[in-house]
Design a protein around this motif. Structure first.
Motif, mmCIF file in Angstrom:
data_model
loop_
_atom_site.group_PDB
_atom_site.id
_atom_site.type_symbol
_atom_site.label_atom_id
_atom_site.label_comp_id
_atom_site.label_asym_id
_atom_site.label_seq_id
_atom_site.Cartn_x
_atom_site.Cartn_y
_atom_site.Cartn_z
ATOM 1 N N UNK A 234 -13.441 11.318 -23.105
ATOM 2 C CA UNK A 234 -13.583 12.862 -23.215
ATOM 3 C C UNK A 234 -13.398 13.542 -24.377
ATOM 4 N N UNK A 235 -14.854 13.560 -25.130
ATOM 5 C CA UNK A 235 -14.583 14.148 -26.436
ATOM 6 C C UNK A 235 -13.831 15.598 -26.548
ATOM 7 N N UNK A 236 -13.102 15.337 -27.410
ATOM 8 C CA UNK A 236 -12.025 16.496 -27.797
ATOM 9 C C UNK A 236 -10.764 16.657 -26.843
ATOM 10 N N UNK A 237 -10.964 15.654 -25.781
ATOM 11 C CA UNK A 237 -9.789 15.607 -24.987
ATOM 12 C C UNK A 237 -9.064 14.832 -24.810
ATOM 13 N N UNK A 238 -9.451 13.329 -24.610
ATOM 14 C CA UNK A 238 -8.600 12.223 -24.516
ATOM 15 C C UNK A 238 -9.619 11.253 -23.836
ATOM 16 N N UNK A 239 -8.823 10.195 -22.961
ATOM 17 C CA UNK A 239 -9.298 9.332 -22.167
ATOM 18 C C UNK A 239 -9.333 9.375 -20.709
ATOM 19 N N UNK A 240 -9.780 8.750 -19.956
ATOM 20 C CA UNK A 240 -9.736 8.737 -18.392
ATOM 21 C C UNK A 240 -10.190 7.440 -17.791
ATOM 22 N N UNK A 241 -9.391 6.876 -17.079
ATOM 23 C CA UNK A 241 -9.605 5.519 -16.304
ATOM 24 C C UNK A 241 -10.158 6.255 -14.966
ATOM 25 N N UNK B 183 -1.325 1.319 -23.044
ATOM 26 C CA UNK B 183 -2.573 2.415 -22.914
ATOM 27 C C UNK B 183 -3.263 2.135 -21.420
ATOM 28 N N UNK B 184 -3.587 1.042 -20.934
ATOM 29 C CA UNK B 184 -4.397 0.990 -19.918
ATOM 30 C C UNK B 184 -3.335 1.485 -18.756
ATOM 31 N N UNK B 185 -2.111 0.994 -18.783
ATOM 32 C CA UNK B 185 -0.949 1.509 -17.901
ATOM 33 C C UNK B 185 -0.996 2.969 -17.721
ATOM 34 N N UNK B 186 -0.903 3.838 -18.652
ATOM 35 C CA UNK B 186 -0.995 5.250 -18.553
ATOM 36 C C UNK B 186 -1.994 5.681 -18.088
ATOM 37 N N UNK B 187 -3.435 5.155 -18.356
ATOM 38 C CA UNK B 187 -4.457 5.509 -17.793
ATOM 39 C C UNK B 187 -4.627 5.238 -16.132
ATOM 40 N N UNK C 256 -7.776 13.209 -17.261
ATOM 41 C CA UNK C 256 -7.533 13.143 -18.604
ATOM 42 C C UNK C 256 -6.039 12.800 -19.130
ATOM 43 N N UNK C 257 -6.266 11.945 -19.991
ATOM 44 C CA UNK C 257 -4.835 11.840 -20.609
ATOM 45 C C UNK C 257 -5.251 12.120 -22.252
ATOM 46 N N UNK C 258 -4.360 13.011 -22.823
ATOM 47 C CA UNK C 258 -4.678 13.534 -24.320
ATOM 48 C C UNK C 258 -4.325 12.407 -25.162
ATOM 49 N N UNK C 259 -5.002 12.445 -26.270
ATOM 50 C CA UNK C 259 -4.981 11.537 -27.458
ATOM 51 C C UNK C 259 -3.511 11.845 -27.927
ATOM 52 N N UNK C 260 -3.036 13.093 -28.089
ATOM 53 C CA UNK C 260 -2.069 13.483 -28.583
ATOM 54 C C UNK C 260 -0.643 12.738 -27.816
ATOM 55 N N UNK C 261 -0.972 12.965 -26.356
ATOM 56 C CA UNK C 261 0.206 12.341 -25.459
ATOM 57 C C UNK C 261 0.230 10.930 -25.527
ATOM 58 N N UNK D 162 5.911 7.537 -30.584
ATOM 59 C CA UNK D 162 6.931 8.647 -30.812
ATOM 60 C C UNK D 162 6.656 9.725 -31.777
ATOM 61 N N UNK D 163 6.390 9.584 -33.014
ATOM 62 C CA UNK D 163 5.942 10.589 -33.910
ATOM 63 C C UNK D 163 4.482 10.720 -34.437
ATOM 64 N N UNK D 164 3.773 11.318 -34.080
ATOM 65 C CA UNK D 164 2.319 11.291 -34.443
ATOM 66 C C UNK D 164 2.256 11.795 -35.932
#
Length: 230
Positions: free
Chosen positions: A216-223, A160-164, A171-176, A183-185
């Motif tokens: 980021x509410x409704x979107x995802x996370x951002x570092x 997670x940290x690496x992706x961010x 913003x990296x979405x929760x879905x991504x 692999x399969x949410x």
């Protein structure tokens, strides 16, 4: 060939899973004494652990906690219990995934493959070292160091940290994140990601890095980096 340790006391289910995994060329080892799981784990040195929650003597949570104190090996829980707190507990203890029984074997093998691919392949695809807000992040060692302190992360936390930080200020979405991690949410509770992010944040706090992974509410996370804080 990857070695999988299967901690399962149901002999019929153990042999069924073992036979199916061996068809996929995995080496499978079991437990001979459920009072000495940690000792047998250390002797076997597996690449991945599958563990049931309901075990004789001590439950799977107990053994996950002890294994985590010695190793960052990926751990997947298998359980017939369907209470949400079981999944939350497993993730809080550092497990990589949770599969509810009964399950389709195709789901099990997909999750095993995704976990092994993520843990043993992903970290080699990019530079093993990264700096972020003055901290040194070592992808291969799963550590982050800042202010003369270090924190050891689980494979999922580091992923997670690496992706961010590879996409800092974006913003990296929760879905991504969920798709990349598991692999399969379809088979993953949205709360599983939240638990992993919260655990990561707690480990960053003593390093002076609290607050730098934003929700980021409704979107995802951002570092964020230093420039974003100005």
């Amino acid at each position: 060939m990857f070695k999988i340790m299967l901690i399962e006391d149901d002999a019929t289910l153990f042999h069924e899973i073992k036979d199916r995994l061996q068809q996929w060329t995995y080496e499978v080892v079991g437990v001979t004494d459920f009072g000495k799981v940690l000792q047998e784990f250390l002797e076997a040195g597996p690449d991945l652990v599958l563990v049931d929650i309901g075990l004789p003597k001590f439950d799977g949570f107990h053994w996950c906690r002890l294994i985590r104190s010695h190793s960052n090996v990926p751990i997947i829980f298998l359980s017939s219990r369907d209470h949400p707190t079981d999944m939350v507990m497993s993730m809080q203890l550092g497990a990589d995934d949770f599969i509810q029984k009964p399950f389709h074997f195709e789901v099990l093998i997909a999750k095993i493959q995704a976990t092994l691919r993520r843990v043993y392949n992903y970290n080699t695809e990019r530079s093993p070292l990264r700096t972020w807000r003055g901290a040194v992040v070592e992808y291969v060692k799963n550590t982050i160091t800042a202010e003369n302190r270090s924190a050891e992360l689980t494979k999922n936390e580091m992923f997670i940290l690496q992706m961010l930080i590879e996409r800092k200020n974006t913003i990296v979405s929760r879905e991504e994140l969920i798709r990349s991690l598991w692999d399969n949410e379809q088979f993953v509770s949205d709360n599983t990601l939240t638990v992993n992010v919260n655990r990561l944040r707690k480990k960053l706090e003593p390093l002076g890095l609290d607050g730098f992974i934003e929700t980021k509410v409704g979107q995802g996370y951002m570092a964020t980096d230093e420039a974003a804080a100005l």
